[in-house]
Design a protein around this motif. Structure first.
Motif, PDB file in Angstrom:
ATOM      1  N   LEU A 189       0.852  -1.183   0.000  1.00  0.00           N
ATOM      2  CA  LEU A 189       0.000   0.000   0.000  1.00  0.00           C
ATOM      3  C   LEU A 189       0.892   1.238   0.000  1.00  0.00           C
ATOM      4  O   LEU A 189       1.710   1.425   0.905  1.00  0.00           O
ATOM      5  CB  LEU A 189      -0.906   0.003   1.231  1.00  0.00           C
ATOM      6  CG  LEU A 189      -2.019   1.055   1.280  1.00  0.00           C
ATOM      7  CD1 LEU A 189      -2.998   0.848   0.135  1.00  0.00           C
ATOM      8  CD2 LEU A 189      -2.733   1.002   2.628  1.00  0.00           C
ATOM      9  N   LEU A 190       0.734   2.078  -1.015  1.00  0.00           N
ATOM     10  CA  LEU A 190       1.559   3.268  -1.146  1.00  0.00           C
ATOM     11  C   LEU A 190       1.008   4.426  -0.319  1.00  0.00           C
ATOM     12  O   LEU A 190      -0.109   4.363   0.190  1.00  0.00           O
ATOM     13  CB  LEU A 190       1.648   3.687  -2.614  1.00  0.00           C
ATOM     14  CG  LEU A 190       2.197   2.633  -3.583  1.00  0.00           C
ATOM     15  CD1 LEU A 190       2.256   3.181  -5.001  1.00  0.00           C
ATOM     16  CD2 LEU A 190       3.587   2.170  -3.145  1.00  0.00           C
ATOM     17  N   GLU A 191       1.790   5.474  -0.207  1.00  0.00           N
ATOM     18  CA  GLU A 191       1.399   6.670   0.545  1.00  0.00           C
ATOM     19  C   GLU A 191       0.194   7.343  -0.099  1.00  0.00           C
ATOM     20  O   GLU A 191      -0.070   7.158  -1.293  1.00  0.00           O
ATOM     21  CB  GLU A 191       2.566   7.657   0.548  1.00  0.00           C
ATOM     22  CG  GLU A 191       2.871   8.194  -0.847  1.00  0.00           C
ATOM     23  CD  GLU A 191       4.189   8.931  -0.934  1.00  0.00           C
ATOM     24  OE1 GLU A 191       4.192  10.029  -1.512  1.00  0.00           O
ATOM     25  OE2 GLU A 191       5.188   8.423  -0.436  1.00  0.00           O
ATOM     26  N   PRO A 192      -0.562   8.132   0.650  1.00  0.00           N
ATOM     27  CA  PRO A 192      -1.692   8.875   0.064  1.00  0.00           C
ATOM     28  C   PRO A 192      -1.220   9.798  -1.059  1.00  0.00           C
ATOM     29  O   PRO A 192      -0.198  10.468  -0.926  1.00  0.00           O
ATOM     30  CB  PRO A 192      -2.240   9.675   1.253  1.00  0.00           C
ATOM     31  CG  PRO A 192      -1.829   8.891   2.454  1.00  0.00           C
ATOM     32  CD  PRO A 192      -0.480   8.330   2.115  1.00  0.00           C
ATOM     33  N   MET A 193      -1.972   9.830  -2.154  1.00  0.00           N
ATOM     34  CA  MET A 193      -1.612  10.637  -3.323  1.00  0.00           C
ATOM     35  C   MET A 193      -2.848  11.344  -3.865  1.00  0.00           C
ATOM     36  O   MET A 193      -3.977  10.886  -3.672  1.00  0.00           O
ATOM     37  CB  MET A 193      -1.027   9.747  -4.428  1.00  0.00           C
ATOM     38  CG  MET A 193       0.217   8.997  -4.059  1.00  0.00           C
ATOM     39  SD  MET A 193       0.797   7.952  -5.428  1.00  0.00           S
ATOM     40  CE  MET A 193       2.113   7.051  -4.605  1.00  0.00           C
ATOM     41  N   LYS A 222      -6.089   9.526  -1.748  1.00  0.00           N
ATOM     42  CA  LYS A 222      -6.288   8.094  -1.535  1.00  0.00           C
ATOM     43  C   LYS A 222      -4.952   7.372  -1.708  1.00  0.00           C
ATOM     44  O   LYS A 222      -3.970   7.941  -2.156  1.00  0.00           O
ATOM     45  CB  LYS A 222      -7.306   7.543  -2.530  1.00  0.00           C
ATOM     46  CG  LYS A 222      -8.696   8.165  -2.397  1.00  0.00           C
ATOM     47  CD  LYS A 222      -9.649   7.594  -3.436  1.00  0.00           C
ATOM     48  CE  LYS A 222     -11.012   8.258  -3.351  1.00  0.00           C
ATOM     49  NZ  LYS A 222     -11.948   7.739  -4.380  1.00  0.00           N
ATOM     50  N   GLN A 223      -4.940   6.091  -1.340  1.00  0.00           N
ATOM     51  CA  GLN A 223      -3.733   5.274  -1.463  1.00  0.00           C
ATOM     52  C   GLN A 223      -3.898   4.259  -2.581  1.00  0.00           C
ATOM     53  O   GLN A 223      -5.011   3.770  -2.828  1.00  0.00           O
ATOM     54  CB  GLN A 223      -3.432   4.558  -0.151  1.00  0.00           C
ATOM     55  CG  GLN A 223      -3.049   5.500   0.983  1.00  0.00           C
ATOM     56  CD  GLN A 223      -2.894   4.771   2.300  1.00  0.00           C
ATOM     57  OE1 GLN A 223      -3.865   4.589   3.039  1.00  0.00           O
ATOM     58  NE2 GLN A 223      -1.675   4.347   2.609  1.00  0.00           N
ATOM     59  N   VAL A 224      -2.809   3.945  -3.240  1.00  0.00           N
ATOM     60  CA  VAL A 224      -2.814   2.925  -4.285  1.00  0.00           C
ATOM     61  C   VAL A 224      -2.215   1.644  -3.707  1.00  0.00           C
ATOM     62  O   VAL A 224      -1.139   1.667  -3.118  1.00  0.00           O
ATOM     63  CB  VAL A 224      -1.996   3.367  -5.518  1.00  0.00           C
ATOM     64  CG1 VAL A 224      -1.900   2.221  -6.527  1.00  0.00           C
ATOM     65  CG2 VAL A 224      -2.612   4.597  -6.168  1.00  0.00           C
TER      66      VAL A 224
END
Length: 232
Positions: A189-193, A222-224
Motif C-alpha cells: 500500500l503506497l502513501e496517500p496521493m 487516496k492510497q494505491v
C-alpha cells in the motif's frame, strides 16, 4: 533551452518531447542521460535531455507564412490577455498575503491547460510535504479561474520543476514496488496521493501482466495498493 523527458524507449521519449514542445524532430537535439534495459522484473526506460534549436538556424524566416503555425508550449511568460493577467495577479497576491515573496509567470499554454510558474526564495514552503501546499494553492487558483468563467481551463502551478521531479520519482517508485510485490507475492500500500499521482501509478503499471493496482480510501488523497495477481 533544455527539457527532460522519459519513455520506455528512446523513440517514445523523443516523440513525447516533439509533441509537448510542438516542434519537428530537426528543431531540437537529443542527449540520452539515462537508460535502463528491460529485465526480468523491470521495464526498460530511457531518459533524454532535449536542447531546443532556434528555427532561424534551420533557414526559417519570420516572413515565411507558408508553413502552418505550430502551437507553442513554452511560450511568452507575460500574460497575453485579461484572463491571464487576472490569474497572475490573483496568484501573486494570494502568496504575498501569506507572507512569502514571489514572482509569477506563464510557464506553458496548451489547449484547455495553462501552466504557471512560481519563482520564490520560499519554494520549499510553497511546495510543502509531498506537494500538498502546491496542490492547495493550485486548487484555489482553479476555483478563481472558474469564477472568471473559464471552467474549461485547468491551471497547473509549479515551482523549481517540482511536478516533473515528482513524476519521475513516482514512476521509479511504481517499478520498484512492482518488483517487490512480484518477489514477495504480497501487496504493498503506497502513501496517500492526489488523483493525478494515483493515475500516474496506475498507468505506469498497467502493462505489467502479473501486477494490478487499485485505489483505497476516501477523500482527495487516496492510497494505491499494488497487488500480485500472477501470470494469466
Amino acid at each position: 533551452m533544455t527539457y527532460e523527458y522519459e519513455g520506455k524507449t528512446e523513440k517514445e521519449a523523443i516523440e513525447m518531447a516533439a509533441a509537448e514542445l510542438g516542434l519537428e524532430r530537426d528543431q531540437f537535439d537529443v542527449e540520452i542521460i539515462e537508460s535502463q534495459k528491460t529485465g526480468l522484473f523491470k521495464k526498460g526506460f530511457v531518459k533524454i535531455r532535449v536542447h531546443t534549436v532556434d528555427a532561424v538556424e534551420h533557414g526559417a524566416s519570420e516572413s515565411d507564412n507558408s508553413a502552418p503555425a505550430k502551437k507553442t508550449l513554452f511560450a511568452d511568460p507575460l500574460p497575453q490577455d485579461e484572463f491571464e493577467k487576472k490569474l497572475i495577479n490573483f496568484t501573486a497576491s494570494m502568496i504575498r498575503k501569506m507572507g512569502y515573496d514571489v514572482t509569477v509567470e506563464i510557464m506553458f499554454r496548451e489547449d484547455h491547460k495553462l501552466g504557471i510558474r512560481l519563482n520564490s526564495s520560499k519554494s520549499s514552503i510553497l511546495i510543502g510535504r509531498k506537494g500538498k501546499n502546491l496542490d492547495a494553492l493550485q486548487l484555489l487558483v482553479n476555483v478563481y479561474a472558474g469564477r472568471l468563467g473559464r471552467e474549461d481551463i485547468r491551471v497547473i502551478l509549479d515551482t523549481e520543476n517540482y511536478r516533473i521531479r515528482r513524476e519521475e520519482s513516482l514512476v521509479r517508485l511504481a517499478y520498484t514496488v512492482a518488483d517487490k510485490v512480484r518477489m514477495s507475492r504480497k501487496s504493498v500500500l503506497l502513501e496517500p496521493m492526489n488523483p493525478f499521482e494515483r493515475r500516474l501509478i496506475h498507468t505506469t503499471l498497467n502493462d505489467i501482466s502479473d501486477v494490478e493496482t487499485k485505489s483505497e480510501g476516501d477523500g482527495l488523497y487516496k492510497q494505491v495498493r499494488v497487488i500480485y495477481k500472477g501470470v494469466r
